[in-house]
Design a protein around this motif. Sequence first.
Motif, PDB file in Angstrom:
ATOM      1  N   GLU A 160     -88.591  32.829  -7.171  1.00 40.95           N
ATOM      2  CA  GLU A 160     -87.879  34.040  -7.991  1.00 40.95           C
ATOM      3  C   GLU A 160     -89.069  34.675  -8.251  1.00 40.95           C
ATOM      4  O   GLU A 160     -88.895  36.163  -8.450  1.00 40.95           O
ATOM      5  N   ARG A 171     -82.786  29.582  -1.415  1.00 41.86           N
ATOM      6  CA  ARG A 171     -83.246  28.613  -2.589  1.00 41.86           C
ATOM      7  C   ARG A 171     -82.159  28.133  -3.584  1.00 41.86           C
ATOM      8  O   ARG A 171     -82.289  27.182  -3.975  1.00 41.86           O
ATOM      9  N   SER A 172     -80.976  28.993  -3.665  1.00 44.27           N
ATOM     10  CA  SER A 172     -80.236  28.806  -4.640  1.00 44.27           C
ATOM     11  C   SER A 172     -79.297  28.130  -3.992  1.00 44.27           C
ATOM     12  O   SER A 172     -78.295  27.222  -4.726  1.00 44.27           O
ATOM     13  N   GLU A 184     -87.663  26.495  -8.598  1.00 38.60           N
ATOM     14  CA  GLU A 184     -87.119  27.740  -8.445  1.00 38.60           C
ATOM     15  C   GLU A 184     -87.898  28.999  -8.620  1.00 38.60           C
ATOM     16  O   GLU A 184     -87.781  30.109  -8.340  1.00 38.60           O
TER      17      GLU A 184
END
Lengths: 206, 206
Positions: free
Chosen positions: A42, B52-53, A38
């Motif tokens: 980010e 992504r989260s 991740e």
Amino acid sequence: MNFPSKLIEDAVTEISRLPGIGKKTALRLALHLLKQHEAHSEALTLAITRMRSEIRYCKTCHNISDEEECSICLSHRRDESLICVVEDIRDVLAIENTNQYQGKYHVLGGVISPIQGVGPEDLTIESLISRVESSAHAAPVQEVILALSATMEGDTTSFYLAKRLKEKGIRVSSIARGIPVGGELEFTDEVTLGRSILTRINYATE
Amino acid sequence: MNFPSKLIEDAVTEISRLPGIGKKTALRLALHLLKQHEAHSEALTLAITRMRSEIRYCKTCHNISDEEECSICLSHRRDESLICVVEDIRDVLAIENTNQYQGKYHVLGGVISPIQGVGPEDLTIESLISRVESSAHAAPVQEVILALSATMEGDTTSFYLAKRLKEKGIRVSSIARGIPVGGELEFTDEVTLGRSILTRINYATE
């Protein structure tokens, strides 16, 4: 494509808005980001967000800069009497890579294109004119080199700039159009070849 | 490249980490985002961050899904006795596009690749085995179709899966390797052509 997830569909839609990236490539990139840690995505989103919100443009030449004035404009080693007009930062990088130019730059931010709705007032042309005018006392600009693309839009812009600058009594030149170094005559298109004959270079006579 | 701004350098570095995107393309994309309205890059970064989260994987077939179980696994119209094993979601999309398959899927999440450090335990193989086993009472899986790439890694994975599944008494098949439809014989590589002769299809005799 029917995506099994709205989240991935949104990501693919947004990524495929970027120039030259279709839906398939966008999906490949999205899946790549999903496979990576991740922290990777980010870092990507943070870098884009920061770039978009914090970027500044040099007040003199309009190139991208972290400060109010870019390092090239601030440098005293560079010839202030010479300004090279380019479309965007990529052209500055390309010319800097040649190590052949020691003057200053002026970044237009585009070229005149009626089809795309870009007129002279959308570019930094007035800024260039006033830059040339205001330099007249201290360190006068003597020559403006037009280094725009050899396209219809580039030529139109060059023509417009040349007209405006000549009114101010400035010498205006353009980078040469001709056969690329290493290029073979028979594979050169006729327009380039024709121009290269018209704008031939005279050998200096001893 | 010597960038005039740390912000743009960071963005280019991060964008060029994506597969198939070099520094020049990354710079083009970054400049595109700078030219567009800020809402555009905000939508892009938000879509990537959310994907992504918040992304989830179907608990049955491991395909990407917004729910606990994906729409294909939940569908009662699809043949539960047939499982097609694929590498990732792109293969599911490709097979769905053919409109020729009405069974279920199992997404491995990759293929066995000793060079890249991917072993059977990194893939959803145990989940496939237990899925086949647990179905034995209610709606037994009768055939597993291996639809992996025709590469060394794909073949290794197919071989491993076939061995494991045959132990469970399941019929295992592989999608056909041969000359693509519309392909000409003389331009087909020798390995494909050789295989297409070995795995020739018998015409049904009346």
